[in-house]
Structure formats: structure tokens, C-alpha cells
Design a protein around this motif. Sequence first.
Motif, mmCIF file in Angstrom:
data_model
loop_
_atom_site.group_PDB
_atom_site.id
_atom_site.type_symbol
_atom_site.label_atom_id
_atom_site.label_comp_id
_atom_site.label_asym_id
_atom_site.label_seq_id
_atom_site.Cartn_x
_atom_site.Cartn_y
_atom_site.Cartn_z
ATOM 1 N N UNK A 128 0.858 -1.304 -0.057
ATOM 2 C CA UNK A 128 0.040 0.288 0.043
ATOM 3 C C UNK A 128 0.832 1.374 0.168
ATOM 4 N N UNK A 129 1.923 1.217 0.858
ATOM 5 C CA UNK A 129 2.818 2.237 0.884
ATOM 6 C C UNK A 129 3.517 2.818 -0.517
ATOM 7 N N UNK A 130 3.815 1.779 -1.023
ATOM 8 C CA UNK A 130 4.558 1.870 -2.451
ATOM 9 C C UNK A 130 3.382 2.324 -3.365
ATOM 10 N N UNK A 131 2.381 1.889 -3.554
ATOM 11 C CA UNK A 131 1.384 2.325 -4.502
ATOM 12 C C UNK A 131 1.146 3.859 -4.160
ATOM 13 N N UNK A 181 4.649 10.124 -6.855
ATOM 14 C CA UNK A 181 5.725 10.229 -7.873
ATOM 15 C C UNK A 181 4.877 10.514 -9.313
ATOM 16 N N UNK A 182 3.710 9.899 -9.619
ATOM 17 C CA UNK A 182 3.142 10.252 -11.024
ATOM 18 C C UNK A 182 2.827 11.717 -11.117
ATOM 19 N N UNK A 214 5.481 13.722 -11.662
ATOM 20 C CA UNK A 214 6.107 13.729 -13.060
ATOM 21 C C UNK A 214 7.533 12.613 -13.145
ATOM 22 N N UNK A 215 7.860 12.244 -11.957
ATOM 23 C CA UNK A 215 8.914 11.372 -11.901
ATOM 24 C C UNK A 215 8.458 9.849 -12.093
ATOM 25 N N UNK A 216 9.618 9.200 -12.782
ATOM 26 C CA UNK A 216 9.097 7.677 -13.027
ATOM 27 C C UNK A 216 8.873 6.807 -11.802
ATOM 28 N N UNK A 217 7.684 5.981 -11.788
ATOM 29 C CA UNK A 217 7.511 5.214 -10.356
ATOM 30 C C UNK A 217 8.528 4.238 -10.122
ATOM 31 N N UNK A 218 8.405 3.746 -8.973
ATOM 32 C CA UNK A 218 9.379 2.971 -8.353
ATOM 33 C C UNK A 218 9.552 1.644 -8.799
#
Lengths: 642, 489
Positions: A625-628, A634-635, A638-642
Motif C-alpha cells: 500500500x505504501x509503495x502504491x 511520484x506520478x 512527473x517522476x518515473x514510478x518506483x
Amino acid sequence: MAAYRCLRCAWLLLVFISSWYVVVSSEETTQGHDRVSVADNPQTAADTAKQPLEERRWEATQVDKAVPDDAAAAAHKQDFPVPDSVLTPTPQLNDEFKEELVIRPLHSGDIYASFQFRTVWETDFTRGSKVSHYRLFPKSLGQVISKFSVQELHISFTQGYWRTMQWGQPYHPSPPGAELWVWFQDTVTDVDATWKELTNVLSGIFCASLNFIDSTNTVQPSASFKPLGIANGTDHRFLRYATLPREIVCTENLTPWKKLLPCGSKAGLAVLLKSEKLFHSSFHSQAVHIRPVCQDQQCKTMSLELRQTLNVVFDLHTSGQGKREWSLFKMFSRTLTEACPLAASSKIYIDITDNPQEEQFELSPATPLLSQAVVLGDRRTFSVYDLTQQVTFGTVRSLNVLIRWKSTEGDMLRPLLHAERYVAGYGLQTGEIHTLMYNNHPFRSFPVLLLDSVPWYLRLYIHTLTVTSKGKDNKPSYIHYEPSKDRVRPHLLEMLVQLPPHSVTEITVQFERALLKWTEYTPDPNHGFYVGSSVISALVPSTVAMNTNITEEQPLFSTFFPCKEESSYFVRVYTEPLLVNLPTPDFSMPYNVICLTCTVVAVGYGSLYNLLTRSFQIEEPNPGLAKRIANIIRKMRGVPPL
Amino acid sequence: MGLLSDPNRRRALISLLTRLNAPICVLCYFAGVCWFMGLAFEPFTLRTYMSENAMGSTMVEERFPSGERALATGREFAAHKKKVGGMPVDWLVKTMQARGLEVFTQSFSRTLPFPDENKERYIVKGTNVYGILRAPRAPRTEALVLSAPCSPGDNNNQAVGLLLGLAHYFRSQIFWAKDIIFLVNEHDLIGMQAWLESYHHTNTTGMDWSPLQGRGGSIQAALSLELSSDVITSFDIVLEGLNGQLPNLDLANLFYAFCQKIGVLCTIQGKLQRNDWDSVSGYSHAVQTMMLMVMKQASGRPWGDHGLFLRYHIEAATVKGINSFRQYKTDVTTVGRLLEGIFRKLNNLLERLHQSYFFYLMPSLSHFVSIGYYMPAFGLLAVILLLRALDLWVQFANPPAVTADGVADIERQSSPGVLSVLTPLVISHLTGAALYFLPTRFQETAVEHFPVSETEAVVLTAIAVYTAGLALPHNTHRYLLTQLLIYDS
């Protein structure tokens, strides 16, 4: 709107008055013209002179009809002593009307009454000459004949089935339902179109569903239906034959039939034709036959014969209340008071052959007149009542013939030829038509012609056709088979089979029941579909010499089928029609089918489509959940996702 | 349908089915049985109603007057039957002829596989007598049948008497549109089968019969009458026919409607209708009635002479007059009026009976359960088989992980070959075929060589086949296993 209607009325009135003026003035001119023609042709003059006289007599009778029949007849005879020359048909017009009634007491206690009305008219429709003057011959039929170039026309409407085993042979055989067969003249180019039009016109004239005759129930028999009158050629291209086994015959068919008679149902034998009694019977059949006949032995002059027949059988138990006693009044609820004034002869024949010394039944009033006739291969004796003689009606001025049986036995007959037919098998896929033909002659064999016309929706397997007599194969000497064409024409099967003496010949043929298109079903599909009667035409050996002289004076009922040789007579036997159930869908089925197909398409096709178009890939393990949440942020950034 | 393509969810579902297989099966079973038993509960069922328009709205008036005369005819018939010691053919022919019918006879004979229980005979010979009332102005295309069996002893004399009385009365009426065939058949079902086969010219039972001389076209409906007493207390209708076939529900509705109209007690499965559906006894009464119907259908045999008509797509039922010890009695005139009413309504039919249900169960005469209601119960029972099969299949595909070495694992996977599945299949089919053919085949030889009767011979052969069959699969399995082991080593 109202104003408009008034205007139209006024306009019509104006037109009417003006046309009346025109008619009156033209009448004056034609009279003048007549006077001129008198000199040319004295015969026509005599005719025209008689016309008004006749018309007056007719009017007088019509006025008389207002008062009761008996009184009217009496008054009429006292007040208008019309000369005999008017009563008898004028020789110049060359037409003649005869009426007769044959009553045959049957073994079973039932009684058979057969009416015959014959108009013979020396005229010729064939040469294209316009005939516009009609006297005894009905104009409606005359116009039909001339317009459609009809050589011969035979039409019958029958309600019920003639029980050959109990009643013997009828004078005029006919199948249940409606039957129509027509020979066209060889000048007709498009026979099918003419036939179509003719059936529609006849449908209107007889108030019957003859308009349902189309190519799917019309056949051209090659041998079974030969012309009964004089004919030049017998090319069966000009013959059309059709039956409607489902046709119901009732009063609406009787009324137009009666209107064709010269006296209508006002006088003569036709007063007996009351529908409430005629349709309270076991069998009812009415027919019209038109054919060209010879006037004399040499056949120099041809005349047109119109024969109207009506056959009825009254039942012992339902109409006769179980009492073996019949009278005209009991049968028809009327008695006879006079002959048709236009008739040259008017007679009642009662078959007393089985009763020479009055041991079977007694007849009253007794009549001194006896007549013998050869009919259906047998010499029959008849008591005759001549209605043109005043003596016949006696002092009560009415004739009520009474037949009272003395014994009460009734056995089944053994007619020389009879036939029956049935459908064998069960289930709705296949079946078998069995036709049984009985030859009860002890030692003579004779040939019969079988005609079967089967609708296309029974697919005959003609290779399964078998003909067996006495357990042995009986090969037909002539077979004419026309296969059916779906929705276009029926099967036609004609066979010439020799029936061995004292035998049963069985003809079987298998069929498959077709599945119709859903709009082709009748409104009552579960009732079944009719297959018309098969027709068996035969020359049956006769016990007495037949009379081949057609011009000799004979009772009408014995002269219907022309007789070519002395040793045999012509018989036509109809089998019962068949009622066949076809595979019938449940008619709520379209709804079910729609539901089912929709479901199948949705479930089956949908999942298949899904499987085919989906691209499969190895799924990454589900991120926490935290990563999502981090990815979403990040989206947004405008930074590419993890 | 993401279910099929999503391996995760599929796995979850499969594991659910395998884990909970037994409880789900038990649940389905109980649900099915409960559903079925619930069908007999009156609020859950539908009332019967007349679907056929031609019979529903038209009124007929019943006027049959001569019940006493019919009984007298019945007594006369009984006297003649006793004198002749069987079917009084000549008397029947004469009587029917006197009533104005077209009368025909048909003789038949049938070789029995086993001797008759009472008379030790192998061949049954008999004669059917039937009279056709020809409908006036009808072309012999449709017919109705009223039949009464000529039973041995003192049974059914009143039925024949009433049949003749009705024939006499019907003959004097003008309104018939269909021929009516009055049939008196000898030897109950054998005679009826002979007559029907001859009428339709088929031969399914290898019987000898003489061809019929008179026919009335396609038969639309038939009623078989059984009546053995001068007065009755109630009327029973029997619907179950050959192989569990049933006539159209409208025929039962018609019978019920006329019983209501005339005021005759009517029963089905011999059970009266009760009004106390909410009490336990009322409910169990309905369940019994319905279960009796299920049992009778399952037995596959016709429960009356009507049962043989159904194969020919002729709607038929047997009506039985029952005389029990009730106070309320109905005389034969009333019974005659009831039958007259039914026949007049059937005479009004324009089409074959087809509007109403052909598959139904009846907890009482006034209520029915249509196929749409009882099929879910059957479906719930059938789904158990599917679930079990699914479970087995899943176990086959991924066997439970074995803790032993991998070699044994692979060997196990390859072991269930086609052969091991096919063998029991073939053997069970062969056993079935043997059970079907052998008993009748060996019956004659057995009787010749051993001191046994035909019936016993058949039973003994059947038992022998069973015993042999029991031994077989077990042995083959063992044999195959040993073969496999030899091959492996």
C-alpha cells in the motif's frame, strides 16, 4: 361534409333523370329497329313477342308468393289460365329444363335422396360468338364459360363421407370437401393463368374458398379424368384438377347453388331444399356439372348441358328417431304441391327393386307408373310420380310420399368395389400411406385407375411403393408419377392396377413429414394437415347389358357417366381424406430461441473473445500500500514510478 | 468470464471446491430433497386450470338418461360372458349393431415368454370387438375412443354395460364432429396393444393380429373405463402410462372440472383431496399422493389400458369407479352423464390437446407441479455428481505433493493410463449386454438340462452373470498392476 353530401345527392339525381330520358328515347328507337328486323327473321319476332307475356306470368307468380303456397297455387290456376305453349319451353330458344328426385331406401334404414336438375341449351360458346340472351341457363355461369373458354366444368361440395359399405354406390360420387375439375378448350394459351382466374371467379359465385386452389394443390391427371361430354382432344394439358378436403359446406354454399335453378327454390322439387333439414343429415353433397352433349345420334348439333345435383342421406337414428319410416315431410319438412312451371319434366323416382311384392316396405300413395332403368350395372325398378300431372297430387293437392319398412334388418353390403385409406406408423418423422382396394366380384377381375395427389409437405419415398394382392406382388401396368416440388406443386401418382377377383389389393408408400417454415403453418397446426381423397376410377363388370345409346329418353340419374360398352359400367370411388400431423414447433419458441441464443452468445462467445484478445503477461507481485501511494505521488510529480 | 483466464482466482475457486467438496455436496443433497418435498406444500404449487380454449369456455349439457338400462345390459353381458366362458363376441357384435354402430372384430394371439400364472399356458388368444359411431357429415378424419376391458370373473361388467348404453345414447345425437370408437378389449393390455398396433399398422411386440376392417382416422383422445359396481362412491383417474409417459394435463383438468360440476367425488392415486394443507397430516397426504405418482412413473409400466395409447401420441386416461364404504353414493346415470360431458368437450376440440403440460406431478387433482418447478430439485441432486467428478479431476491433475523423492512422483503421474480407465468401462458394458441377452438366450437350455422352471432359469442366469461380473474388475485391476510392475522392473 353534410353540404357536400347534399350536393352529391342532387348531382346523382340529375344524372339519373337524364339517363332515364336517354333510355326511354333509345327504347323507342330500338322498337323501331325491331320492326325492321321482323321482316328479316320471323322467329326472333315470335320470341320477342312472347317475352313480355312470360314476364307477366313471372310477375304474377311473384305477387302470389305473398299468400300461402297452397292457396296461391289454387288461385293462380283459376285466375290465370295461361296457355300451354307458354308453360312448355319455347322450341325456338332450344333450351329445356328437367328436374327429378330419386329416393333410394337403404338397407341400413337410412334413406338416400338425389336431386337432379338438368338444363340443356342448344348453343355454342366455342366459336367466339357473343351470347347475351339467357332464359333457363344461368347467366352467371354462361358468362364464366364463355369468358374462360371452358369446355367442361365439374364442381362439387360435399360434407361427409359416402359410406359405400352401408349405402352402396352413389349416383354421383364426390370426395369430402370441394372438388373442381375443368377441361379448357384448346384455344386457351395460358391455361394456368386462366385456371387461377376461374377458381377465383367460381369462389365468388359459390361462396366457397375455391380461391385457395393454387399450384400446390392442382394436378393434371393423365388418365383418370376424361371428358364426360363430347370432346375433340383429350390432351391433359388442358385439364386441371384440384380438391380442397378441408372445405366446410353449409348454407352459404347452398343458397347460390339454388339461385342457379330456373325456378329458384320457389317451385318444383327445389322447395324441398331447406337448409335446416339438408344439414341435419349424414351426408350432403351438391354439385354443378357443365359439359357439351350431343342432341341426336349423329351428333350434328351440340348443346350445353348444365346438371345440378344434390345428394343427401338422412340417418335412421338422428333424423328418423330410430323409426323405419320416411316421408317427404319427415325428410325435408315440406311437401310438394306443384312442378316447376318451366320444367319439361318433373318426376320423383323411388327405387323399389328390392321390394317387388311390397314385402320389405310399403309405399303410399301408390302410383301406377313404373319405370325400369339400368343404373350402376344393375336393372332397377322405380315407382314414378309425375309432378306435371295433377292426378299425382290427389285431392289434398299435395304430395307426401311415405315409405314404411316392415322388417328391421340391416346388414353391411358387399359392393363390388370399395376402397379405404389410412396412415400407418407413429411418431412425427415418417409414416406410411396404405390404400386398400376391395374387389368383391366372385370371379371377374377388372382394372382400376388410382389417382393420388399428395401435398408436397409429405415427401413420398416412391421407391417404397408396393402393390400387393393376395400376398403377391401386383405390378401396375401403367404408372404416371410426377414428383413434387417444394412449395410449388404436389405429388401426382396415377396407376393402372388389375384387381384380381375376390381380393384386397394393398398399396403402400412411405413418406417423410417435412418441417415447414414457421409462417407456412395454418392457424391450427396441431389439428393436422389434410391430404385429399385418392380417386379410383374403374370399369366394373356389369350384371346386365348397359345402355350405350345416349340419346334415348332415360331418367337423368342413369345418364351421367357416358357408357361406351355394354359389359361394364363406370364407377368412381373416393377414399377418405387423411389428417396427418406434421412436426409442429411450439409457437412460443421464437421467444425462447431469442433468449437462449442471446445467452449462449453472451456467455460462450464473450468468454472466447476475451481469451483470444487478452494479452497474457506475468503479473508482478502486488506492491504494498505504501509503495502504491508513493507511486501515485511520484506520478503527480512527473517522476518515473518506483 | 475473467474467472477462466485469471489463474489466481481460478486456483482460489478450485481450492474452495476441493476443500469444501463434501459439505457442498451434502448441502446440495439436502436442498434438493427439501425443494422436492416442498413441492407438495400447497402454497408452493399452482392451481390447475383449463388451457385448451375449445374445452374451457364452451358449455355442454349432459342428458344421459338410461343408467338403469345400461346396468341391465351389463348384467346381460355378464350372463353371456359366463355362458361362453370368455368374451361373448357374437352377442357384443349383435348388440352393437342393434345400436346402429359399424361393428368389426379383431382376433389376436401372443406367445408368452413364461407360462401364465393361473392357467399354465404359453399362448394367449383373444378377440377385440369395436363399434364405430360415424359422425354425421364428417369425413372420417378424427376419432375418439371409449374402451372397456372384458375382464375375467365378475369384474367390469358394468363398464361394458355403460359403454353400450352410452353408444346407444350417443348414436341418436347429431352434434358429433368426430367418429367415436367403442372398444371392448379382451385380455386387458394384450388386447389393447394388439388393437393399437393393428390400427396404426405397426408391430413392435411381435404379436399376431388380424388387420382391422374399419378405422376412424387419427385418434384424438381416448378414455378407458373400469367399473365393477352398480353404484360408486368415487371416481379415480389414472394417468401414468408406458415408460412413465403422461397425457396432457388438460385431460386431467377436464375430468376434475366435470367431477366438480356433476358432484362426484374424484380421486387421484386413490386419494381424496383434503382442505387442511396447513396441518401435518394434510401435508403428508399431499406428499404421499405426489410420491405415489413418482413411483408409478418410475416403474415404467402402464397403470391402465390407456397407457398404451400414449406412445401413439393419443391423450388417454383410465377412469375407475370405486365403491368403498362411504355414505355418499353415485348412480350409473350420473357416471354416464359425466362421461357424456367429457366426450362432448373432447368432441369440441379443434386441435389435438397440446396447450397444457405434458410433464407434471400432481399432489392433488386441483394442484400440479410443472416441470419448471421440479427440475431444479433434480438439478441440485445431479450437480453433486458434477462436483465429485470435478474433485477427482483436480486431484488427478495436481496430486498432493509427496514427501518422497522426485522419481516416485513422476512414476505416479504416469501410472493412470488409458488402459486402466478403459478396462472397467468395457467390462461394465459387457456385463450390461450379458444381462440383457443371456437370460432369455439360456432360458431354454437351462430348462432342458436342469430341473428348473422358465422363470427360475431367468433369475438364476441373471444371478450368475452378476456373480461373474463382481469377480471380474477386481481381478483385472490386480492383473494390470502386476503387469505394470514387471514392466517397470
